[in-house]
Write a protein that holds these residues in place. Structure first.
Motif, PDB file in Angstrom:
ATOM      1  N   THR A 108     -40.090  81.861  -4.364  1.00 60.18           N
ATOM      2  CA  THR A 108     -39.423  80.737  -4.668  1.00 60.18           C
ATOM      3  C   THR A 108     -38.247  80.337  -3.439  1.00 60.18           C
ATOM      4  OG1 THR A 108     -37.808  81.572  -6.015  1.00 60.18           O
ATOM      5  CG2 THR A 108     -39.977  80.519  -6.982  1.00 60.18           C
ATOM      6  N   MET A 109     -38.211  79.158  -3.193  1.00 60.29           N
ATOM      7  CA  MET A 109     -37.273  78.580  -2.333  1.00 60.29           C
ATOM      8  C   MET A 109     -36.624  77.313  -2.988  1.00 60.29           C
ATOM      9  SD  MET A 109     -37.468  78.067   1.661  1.00 60.29           S
ATOM     10  CE  MET A 109     -36.321  77.203   2.531  1.00 60.29           C
ATOM     11  N   GLY A 110     -35.589  77.579  -3.441  1.00 58.34           N
ATOM     12  CA  GLY A 110     -34.906  76.436  -4.303  1.00 58.34           C
ATOM     13  C   GLY A 110     -35.649  76.471  -5.662  1.00 58.34           C
ATOM     14  N   PRO A 111     -36.118  75.345  -6.071  1.00 57.55           N
ATOM     15  CA  PRO A 111     -36.856  75.053  -7.418  1.00 57.55           C
ATOM     16  C   PRO A 111     -38.322  75.198  -7.269  1.00 57.55           C
ATOM     17  CG  PRO A 111     -36.086  72.774  -6.668  1.00 57.55           C
ATOM     18  CD  PRO A 111     -35.642  73.969  -5.452  1.00 57.55           C
ATOM     19  N   SER A 112     -38.866  75.387  -6.137  1.00 62.92           N
ATOM     20  CA  SER A 112     -40.352  75.325  -5.685  1.00 62.92           C
ATOM     21  C   SER A 112     -40.837  76.761  -5.237  1.00 62.92           C
ATOM     22  CB  SER A 112     -40.701  74.133  -4.744  1.00 62.92           C
ATOM     23  OG  SER A 112     -40.196  74.636  -3.357  1.00 62.92           O
ATOM     24  N   ALA A 113     -42.185  77.104  -5.840  1.00 61.01           N
ATOM     25  CA  ALA A 113     -42.760  78.325  -5.493  1.00 61.01           C
ATOM     26  C   ALA A 113     -43.396  77.975  -4.088  1.00 61.01           C
ATOM     27  CB  ALA A 113     -43.920  78.341  -6.613  1.00 61.01           C
ATOM     28  N   ARG A 114     -43.129  78.937  -3.308  1.00 63.48           N
ATOM     29  CA  ARG A 114     -43.779  78.925  -1.905  1.00 63.48           C
ATOM     30  C   ARG A 114     -44.717  79.889  -1.451  1.00 63.48           C
ATOM     31  NH1 ARG A 114     -40.206  76.386   1.350  1.00 63.48           N
ATOM     32  NH2 ARG A 114     -41.620  75.139   2.263  1.00 63.48           N
ATOM     33  N   LYS A 163     -41.497  83.792   7.531  1.00 64.71           N
ATOM     34  CA  LYS A 163     -42.659  83.459   7.822  1.00 64.71           C
ATOM     35  C   LYS A 163     -42.674  81.981   6.775  1.00 64.71           C
ATOM     36  CE  LYS A 163     -45.483  87.201   9.287  1.00 64.71           C
ATOM     37  NZ  LYS A 163     -46.299  88.080   8.840  1.00 64.71           N
ATOM     38  N   ILE A 164     -42.305  82.270   5.371  1.00 60.81           N
ATOM     39  CA  ILE A 164     -42.628  81.066   4.419  1.00 60.81           C
ATOM     40  C   ILE A 164     -41.595  80.052   4.830  1.00 60.81           C
ATOM     41  CG2 ILE A 164     -41.948  80.750   2.150  1.00 60.81           C
ATOM     42  CD1 ILE A 164     -43.322  83.620   1.357  1.00 60.81           C
ATOM     43  N   ARG A 165     -40.167  80.428   5.208  1.00 60.60           N
ATOM     44  CA  ARG A 165     -39.318  79.375   5.680  1.00 60.60           C
ATOM     45  C   ARG A 165     -39.948  78.474   6.881  1.00 60.60           C
ATOM     46  NH1 ARG A 165     -35.204  83.690   5.416  1.00 60.60           N
ATOM     47  NH2 ARG A 165     -34.083  83.189   3.829  1.00 60.60           N
TER      48      ARG A 165
END
Length: 156
Positions: free
Chosen positions: A74-80, A143-145
């Protein structure tokens, strides 16, 4: 006048008394869990990027000699994304058991099984450490960022 280097401060629930500081293209420092407190006191020298907090939380499974950790990134409130960490507990030299790890991962990941991690390239015959795991998480998180959010088309 110098360009800043990024330092990632990371924690791992498997090592609750440790804090990992990973430098961009550099070493991994393993410190006491109070390292965060030290960084707060040095805020005049470091800039905190709170908006970039990313984490993986999930479940830990043990199957015979294998440890499998599945997590939601997760990044902040959302699943990534989803993270899958696999460890073969009896082996401490990663390259010695890579083929076994690949075969095990292919049994449940199929064609999504990853290739050999870059951290293995620098550690041909040396002991695998918790810092190596953190380097792999840092690579995954970066990579996700960098992924561009793809807009979802509305369905009527």
């Amino acid at each position: 006048g110098q360009t800043g280097k990024l330092m990632y401060v990371m924690h791992n629930s498997e090592y609750p008394l440790s804090c990992f500081a990973l430098f961009e293209n550099g070493p991994c420092l393993v410190a006491d869990a109070n390292f965060d407190t030290l960084m707060v006191k040095l805020k005049g020298f470091f800039q905190n990027a709170k908006a970039n907090k990313i984490e993986s939380r999930g479940t830990r499974y043990q199957y015979c000699d294998f440890l499998v950790k599945l997590g939601t990134v997760t990044m902040g409130p959302s699943a990534r994304g989803i993270s899958v960490e696999v460890e073969y507990c009896p082996c401490v030299i990663a390259n010695d058991c890579w083929n076994l790890l690949m075969e095990f991962m292919q049994s449940f990941m199929g064609s999504h099984t990853p290739g050999i991690p870059s951290v293995f390239g620098a550690k041909h015959d040396s002991v695998y450490s918790p810092g190596d795991t953190m380097v792999q998480y840092m690579e995954l998180f970066n990579k996700i960022r960098k992924q561009q959010q793809v807009p979802v088309a509305g369905i009527r």
